[in-house]
Scaffold this motif. Structure first.
Motif, PDB file in Angstrom:
ATOM      1  N   ASP A   5     -19.946  15.277  17.454  1.00 30.19           N
ATOM      2  CA  ASP A   5     -20.779  16.366  17.955  1.00 30.19           C
ATOM      3  C   ASP A   5     -19.883  17.546  18.329  1.00 30.19           C
ATOM      4  O   ASP A   5     -18.673  17.509  18.101  1.00 30.19           O
ATOM      5  N   GLY A   6     -20.470  18.575  18.881  1.00 27.76           N
ATOM      6  CA  GLY A   6     -19.713  19.780  19.227  1.00 27.76           C
ATOM      7  C   GLY A   6     -18.635  19.567  20.271  1.00 27.76           C
ATOM      8  O   GLY A   6     -17.724  20.377  20.403  1.00 27.76           O
ATOM      9  N   LEU A   7     -18.727  18.465  21.017  1.00 21.14           N
ATOM     10  CA  LEU A   7     -17.723  18.171  22.047  1.00 21.14           C
ATOM     11  C   LEU A   7     -16.669  17.196  21.560  1.00 21.14           C
ATOM     12  O   LEU A   7     -15.790  16.798  22.311  1.00 21.14           O
ATOM     13  N   GLY A   8     -16.772  16.791  20.287  1.00 23.21           N
ATOM     14  CA  GLY A   8     -15.786  15.885  19.712  1.00 23.21           C
ATOM     15  C   GLY A   8     -16.096  14.415  19.888  1.00 23.21           C
ATOM     16  O   GLY A   8     -15.271  13.563  19.587  1.00 23.21           O
ATOM     17  N   PHE A   9     -17.309  14.075  20.378  1.00 24.55           N
ATOM     18  CA  PHE A   9     -17.680  12.674  20.549  1.00 24.55           C
ATOM     19  C   PHE A   9     -18.222  12.117  19.240  1.00 24.55           C
ATOM     20  O   PHE A   9     -18.932  12.801  18.506  1.00 24.55           O
ATOM     21  N   ASP A  10     -17.894  10.870  18.956  1.00 29.91           N
ATOM     22  CA  ASP A  10     -18.388  10.182  17.768  1.00 29.91           C
ATOM     23  C   ASP A  10     -19.885   9.937  17.942  1.00 29.91           C
ATOM     24  O   ASP A  10     -20.307   9.257  18.876  1.00 29.91           O
ATOM     25  N   THR A  11     -20.702  10.487  17.050  1.00 29.87           N
ATOM     26  CA  THR A  11     -22.156  10.367  17.178  1.00 29.87           C
ATOM     27  C   THR A  11     -22.676   8.991  16.772  1.00 29.87           C
ATOM     28  O   THR A  11     -23.845   8.689  16.969  1.00 29.87           O
ATOM     29  N   ARG A  12     -21.812   8.145  16.209  1.00 28.91           N
ATOM     30  CA  ARG A  12     -22.226   6.792  15.843  1.00 28.91           C
ATOM     31  C   ARG A  12     -22.113   5.833  17.016  1.00 28.91           C
ATOM     32  O   ARG A  12     -22.580   4.706  16.950  1.00 28.91           O
ATOM     33  N   VAL A  13     -21.468   6.277  18.083  1.00 31.18           N
ATOM     34  CA  VAL A  13     -21.228   5.440  19.253  1.00 31.18           C
ATOM     35  C   VAL A  13     -21.944   6.067  20.451  1.00 31.18           C
ATOM     36  O   VAL A  13     -21.860   7.282  20.659  1.00 31.18           O
ATOM     37  N   ALA A  14     -22.610   5.239  21.234  1.00 32.35           N
ATOM     38  CA  ALA A  14     -23.312   5.750  22.415  1.00 32.35           C
ATOM     39  C   ALA A  14     -22.317   6.433  23.347  1.00 32.35           C
ATOM     40  O   ALA A  14     -21.227   5.919  23.576  1.00 32.35           O
ATOM     41  N   PRO A  15     -22.685   7.588  23.885  1.00 31.74           N
ATOM     42  CA  PRO A  15     -21.768   8.300  24.776  1.00 31.74           C
ATOM     43  C   PRO A  15     -21.540   7.517  26.071  1.00 31.74           C
ATOM     44  O   PRO A  15     -22.477   6.959  26.631  1.00 31.74           O
ATOM     45  N   PRO A  16     -20.304   7.461  26.520  1.00 37.40           N
ATOM     46  CA  PRO A  16     -20.032   6.734  27.769  1.00 37.40           C
ATOM     47  C   PRO A  16     -20.700   7.419  28.951  1.00 37.40           C
ATOM     48  O   PRO A  16     -20.790   8.645  29.002  1.00 37.40           O
ATOM     49  N   TYR A  17     -21.183   6.613  29.864  1.00 35.79           N
ATOM     50  CA  TYR A  17     -21.864   7.129  31.055  1.00 35.79           C
ATOM     51  C   TYR A  17     -20.889   7.892  31.944  1.00 35.79           C
ATOM     52  O   TYR A  17     -19.752   7.486  32.121  1.00 35.79           O
ATOM     53  N   THR A  18     -21.371   8.989  32.490  1.00 33.96           N
ATOM     54  CA  THR A  18     -20.608   9.721  33.489  1.00 33.96           C
ATOM     55  C   THR A  18     -21.535  10.200  34.591  1.00 33.96           C
ATOM     56  O   THR A  18     -22.528  10.864  34.317  1.00 33.96           O
ATOM     57  N   SER A  19     -21.220   9.816  35.821  1.00 35.88           N
ATOM     58  CA  SER A  19     -22.060  10.221  36.945  1.00 35.88           C
ATOM     59  C   SER A  19     -21.731  11.634  37.406  1.00 35.88           C
ATOM     60  O   SER A  19     -22.535  12.274  38.059  1.00 35.88           O
ATOM     61  N   THR A  20     -20.547  12.134  37.054  1.00 32.85           N
ATOM     62  CA  THR A  20     -20.156  13.469  37.508  1.00 32.85           C
ATOM     63  C   THR A  20     -20.894  14.565  36.762  1.00 32.85           C
ATOM     64  O   THR A  20     -21.034  15.669  37.253  1.00 32.85           O
ATOM     65  N   SER A  21     -21.366  14.255  35.562  1.00 31.26           N
ATOM     66  CA  SER A  21     -22.132  15.232  34.796  1.00 31.26           C
ATOM     67  C   SER A  21     -23.322  14.532  34.150  1.00 31.26           C
ATOM     68  O   SER A  21     -23.421  14.417  32.931  1.00 31.26           O
ATOM     69  N   ASP A  23     -26.489  15.314  33.824  1.00 28.56           N
ATOM     70  CA  ASP A  23     -27.343  16.110  32.934  1.00 28.56           C
ATOM     71  C   ASP A  23     -26.756  16.201  31.530  1.00 28.56           C
ATOM     72  O   ASP A  23     -27.476  16.103  30.539  1.00 28.56           O
ATOM     73  N   SER A  24     -25.454  16.374  31.438  1.00 23.52           N
ATOM     74  CA  SER A  24     -24.790  16.425  30.132  1.00 23.52           C
ATOM     75  C   SER A  24     -24.894  15.074  29.432  1.00 23.52           C
ATOM     76  O   SER A  24     -25.220  14.995  28.249  1.00 23.52           O
ATOM     77  N   TRP A  25     -24.626  13.991  30.178  1.00 23.01           N
ATOM     78  CA  TRP A  25     -24.717  12.656  29.587  1.00 23.01           C
ATOM     79  C   TRP A  25     -26.138  12.350  29.156  1.00 23.01           C
ATOM     80  O   TRP A  25     -26.355  11.809  28.075  1.00 23.01           O
ATOM     81  N   ARG A  26     -27.116  12.717  29.985  1.00 25.06           N
ATOM     82  CA  ARG A  26     -28.524  12.473  29.645  1.00 25.06           C
ATOM     83  C   ARG A  26     -28.880  13.140  28.319  1.00 25.06           C
ATOM     84  O   ARG A  26     -29.500  12.536  27.450  1.00 25.06           O
ATOM     85  N   SER A  27     -28.455  14.370  28.142  1.00 31.20           N
ATOM     86  CA  SER A  27     -28.730  15.089  26.893  1.00 31.20           C
ATOM     87  C   SER A  27     -28.085  14.387  25.707  1.00 31.20           C
ATOM     88  O   SER A  27     -28.704  14.229  24.654  1.00 31.20           O
ATOM     89  N   ARG A  28     -26.860  13.944  25.881  1.00 30.14           N
ATOM     90  CA  ARG A  28     -26.147  13.284  24.781  1.00 30.14           C
ATOM     91  C   ARG A  28     -26.744  11.920  24.442  1.00 30.14           C
ATOM     92  O   ARG A  28     -26.884  11.579  23.277  1.00 30.14           O
ATOM     93  N   ILE A  29     -27.133  11.142  25.455  1.00 25.99           N
ATOM     94  CA  ILE A  29     -27.725   9.828  25.173  1.00 25.99           C
ATOM     95  C   ILE A  29     -29.107   9.988  24.558  1.00 25.99           C
ATOM     96  O   ILE A  29     -29.497   9.222  23.674  1.00 25.99           O
ATOM     97  N   GLU A  30     -29.850  10.999  24.993  1.00 24.05           N
ATOM     98  CA  GLU A  30     -31.159  11.251  24.379  1.00 24.05           C
ATOM     99  C   GLU A  30     -30.986  11.597  22.900  1.00 24.05           C
ATOM    100  O   GLU A  30     -31.716  11.091  22.045  1.00 24.05           O
ATOM    101  N   ASN A  31     -30.036  12.460  22.587  1.00 20.93           N
ATOM    102  CA  ASN A  31     -29.780  12.811  21.181  1.00 20.93           C
ATOM    103  C   ASN A  31     -29.339  11.602  20.384  1.00 20.93           C
ATOM    104  O   ASN A  31     -29.729  11.428  19.231  1.00 20.93           O
ATOM    105  N   PHE A  32     -28.521  10.766  20.984  1.00 20.64           N
ATOM    106  CA  PHE A  32     -28.070   9.543  20.327  1.00 20.64           C
ATOM    107  C   PHE A  32     -29.265   8.650  19.989  1.00 20.64           C
ATOM    108  O   PHE A  32     -29.386   8.135  18.882  1.00 20.64           O
ATOM    109  N   LEU A  33     -30.174   8.485  20.946  1.00 16.25           N
ATOM    110  CA  LEU A  33     -31.334   7.622  20.726  1.00 16.25           C
ATOM    111  C   LEU A  33     -32.314   8.219  19.715  1.00 16.25           C
ATOM    112  O   LEU A  33     -33.017   7.483  19.027  1.00 16.25           O
TER     113      LEU A  33
END
Length: 143
Positions: A5-21, A23-33
């Motif tokens: 994705d635009g942040l360099g994360f592999d879109t084939r792998v679920a984004p790792p959870y982060t409590s510090t951000s 909202d960002s993680w929620r958006s990425r996991i929603e897109n992944f799903l």
């Protein structure tokens, strides 16, 4: 074929959870799903096992193919989220019946308490302020 994705994360792998951000993680996991629409529907709609007319859960052999697929998608999303979340968050969430309930409780666990009063409190406050202003006007006029 690009799998980042635009942040360099592999879109084939679920984004790792982060409590510090969250909202960002929620958006990425929603897109992944959303890459598998049945998973997205499981997250948004949840899944309740089909029941007979007496309210008893039907044996799986009596389920339609669609019900089986929805159940499998729900299980996959629920397990994915459970495996991504740290134990302290899972403890806050507690027991859940489906992916939708897990997601809802996860979002509530990350809500920031509002410092803005709700509409009714605001109206009450306004009328109180108006009453005080009117009282001070009366005091000024009577002296």
């Amino acid at each position: 074929m690009q799998f980042q994705d635009g942040l360099g994360f592999d879109t084939r792998v679920a984004p790792p959870y982060t409590s510090t951000s969250f909202d960002s993680w929620r958006s990425r996991i929603e897109n992944f799903l959303m890459m598998e629409i049945e998973q997205w529907f499981a997250l948004m709609e949840g899944f309740k096992a089909p029941r007979n007319s007496k309210g008893k859960v039907l044996k799986r052999s009596k389920w339609s193919q669609e019900q089986i697929q929805r159940c499998e998608a729900n299980d996959k999303v629920t397990k994915l989220l459970v495996n991504l979340l740290p134990s302290n968050i899972l403890e806050k969430i507690g027991e859940v019946e489906d992916a939708k309930e897990l997601w809802s409780k996860l979002e509530k666990a990350h809500e920031i308490p509002s410092t803005v009063p709700n509409q009714e409190e605001s109206k009450e406050g306004d009328s109180l302020e108006q009453d005080q202003e009117e009282d001070s006007e009366v005091e000024r006029c009577s002296t």
